[in-house]
Design an enzyme around this catalytic site. Sequence first.
Site, PDB file in Angstrom:
ATOM      1  N   SER A 165      -1.979 -72.170  55.050  1.00  0.00           N
ATOM      2  CA  SER A 165      -1.272 -72.809  53.844  1.00  0.00           C
ATOM      3  C   SER A 165       0.088 -73.439  54.150  1.00  0.00           C
ATOM      4  O   SER A 165       0.602 -73.249  55.258  1.00  0.00           O
ATOM      5  CB  SER A 165      -1.077 -71.579  53.054  1.00  0.00           C
ATOM      6  OG  SER A 165      -0.101 -72.045  51.809  1.00  0.00           O
ATOM      7  N   TYR A 177       2.267 -62.853  50.717  1.00  0.00           N
ATOM      8  CA  TYR A 177       1.463 -64.174  50.994  1.00  0.00           C
ATOM      9  C   TYR A 177       1.977 -64.982  52.107  1.00  0.00           C
ATOM     10  O   TYR A 177       1.437 -65.422  53.246  1.00  0.00           O
ATOM     11  CB  TYR A 177       1.476 -65.079  49.727  1.00  0.00           C
ATOM     12  CG  TYR A 177       0.439 -66.267  49.906  1.00  0.00           C
ATOM     13  CD1 TYR A 177      -0.961 -66.013  49.706  1.00  0.00           C
ATOM     14  CD2 TYR A 177       0.764 -67.612  49.974  1.00  0.00           C
ATOM     15  CE1 TYR A 177      -1.727 -66.889  49.648  1.00  0.00           C
ATOM     16  CE2 TYR A 177      -0.035 -68.478  50.136  1.00  0.00           C
ATOM     17  CZ  TYR A 177      -1.366 -68.212  50.085  1.00  0.00           C
ATOM     18  OH  TYR A 177      -2.187 -69.251  50.152  1.00  0.00           O
TER      19      TYR A 177
END
Lengths: 222, 222
Positions: A165, A177
Site C-alpha cells: 500500500s 495496518y
Amino acid sequence: MCTNVLGAFVLLWILVWFYRDNLEITKVSEKHVFVTGCDSGFGHLLCKRLDKRGFRVLAGCLTEKGADDLKRATGPFLKTCILDVTSTASIQKALEWTKKEVGDKGLWGLVNNAGRSLPMGPSEWMKIEDFESTLKVNMTGVIEMTMNFFPLVKKARGRVVNVASVLGRVAANGGGYCISKFAVESFSDCLRDIQNFGVNVCIIEPGFFKTQRGNFIVSGTN
Amino acid sequence: MCTNVLGAFVLLWILVWFYRDNLEITKVSEKHVFVTGCDSGFGHLLCKRLDKRGFRVLAGCLTEKGADDLKRATGPFLKTCILDVTSTASIQKALEWTKKEVGDKGLWGLVNNAGRSLPMGPSEWMKIEDFESTLKVNMTGVIEMTMNFFPLVKKARGRVVNVASVLGRVAANGGGYCISKFAVESFSDCLRDIQNFGVNVCIIEPGFFKTQRGNFIVSGTN
C-alpha cells in the site's frame, strides 16, 4: 536529410513494435495464477480480469459466499478454494489442492492480495490485539503463503506479486495496518534474492480506491 | 562598523549559550529510564552511561547473569529486573515493578533496545519459524512494551526511544530482521501522534557496530 530522418523513424517504430510483441504473455491458458482474498475488492476484480484474459485462475476465498459470487461472475476455468491465510492448516490444504491443479507446470503467479485495514486510529486507542489481528493477515499471512507456495512458483519460473500500500511507504495511522505494509515492502524487497532462480517479485502499492459499493477502502485489499 | 559586528557576535554568542543551557537535562536523579535488553551490547553500554550521568536506570535483562554483570559494572542506584519481551506475563511483571519504582513521577524514558538479528540469510533457506522468532522479539516485543508502559511515560511527559537499524531503511537480507526493523520504523512514526500529550518518540538507526568482544553484531541490539 529528410530520407534519413524517415528511415530512422521507421527503424525505431519497428524496434518498439518488436519490443511490445515481446512483452505479450503467450499461452495464457497454460498459466496458473493463485490469488488470495478474492471475496471482494481488488482480489475479486483481478480474478475476473485474469479469467477474461484466459488465465487459469485459482482463487482463494475466505467465505463460501465470496467463492460462489466469484464463480457466478466468471467462466468455467476459474476454480476456487476456501483459504484463511491466518491458518497454517488452511494454507497447507490450499497448497495440496494447488499442487494437484497445476501438475508439473508449477504456478506461474502468486498474488498475495488478502488483507484487512481495520482497526486503525490514534495509537493510544489501540490495544495490543488490534495490532496482532491486522499483522496476522497482512504480514504473517503473506510470509507464510509465499514460503509455502515458493517451490511451485520456482518450478514455473513465475512471479510473486505482493499487494502492499502507499501506507507501506508513509506511516500515517496508528494500529497494525501501516506496520504490516512496511513489513510487506521489506519482505518483498528481501525476497528479490530469489530472482536468481528466474522468479520475479513485484510490489503493488495502491492508494485510496473505491472497490466496493459505498465503501472507500484503503488500498482496496479488504 | 567594527563595533557593530562585535556587538552582533556577542549577542549571537549569548543566544547560543542560553540555547545550550536550555538543552541540558536537569534533576537527572529524579528521572527514571527503563532500558530493555541490557545483558550486553548497546543496552549494557547505555545503562552504564546513564548511570554515570546520574539517571535512575531500570534495566530489563533477559538473564540473571546479564543482570549481575551489569550491577557489578554500575553504581548503587541502577536496578535490574528479569524481562523477556516475548512474554506478556514477564512484561506485566516488569510493569508492576516499574510502577512501584517510579511512583507518582512516571517514567521519563523508555528505551526499546532488546532485539535479535539471527537467523538471517537467503530467503529460500529460511523457515517460517525463522521469521517468527525474530519478529516476536524485535517487533511484537517493542509494540507490547510501548503500549503497556505508555501510561507511565505519559505521566512524566517523557520519551519513547526505539532502536531500529539502518536495515529498517534498506531491505538487504532474507529472514525476519529487516522486516522487523521496517515494522519498528513504521510503528514509531505512527506513534508520534502521542506527541500531542508531550511525549516524544525517537528512532535510533545504528549501522554495524562491534559491541561485544570479538563479535560484529548488526546494529548491536543483540
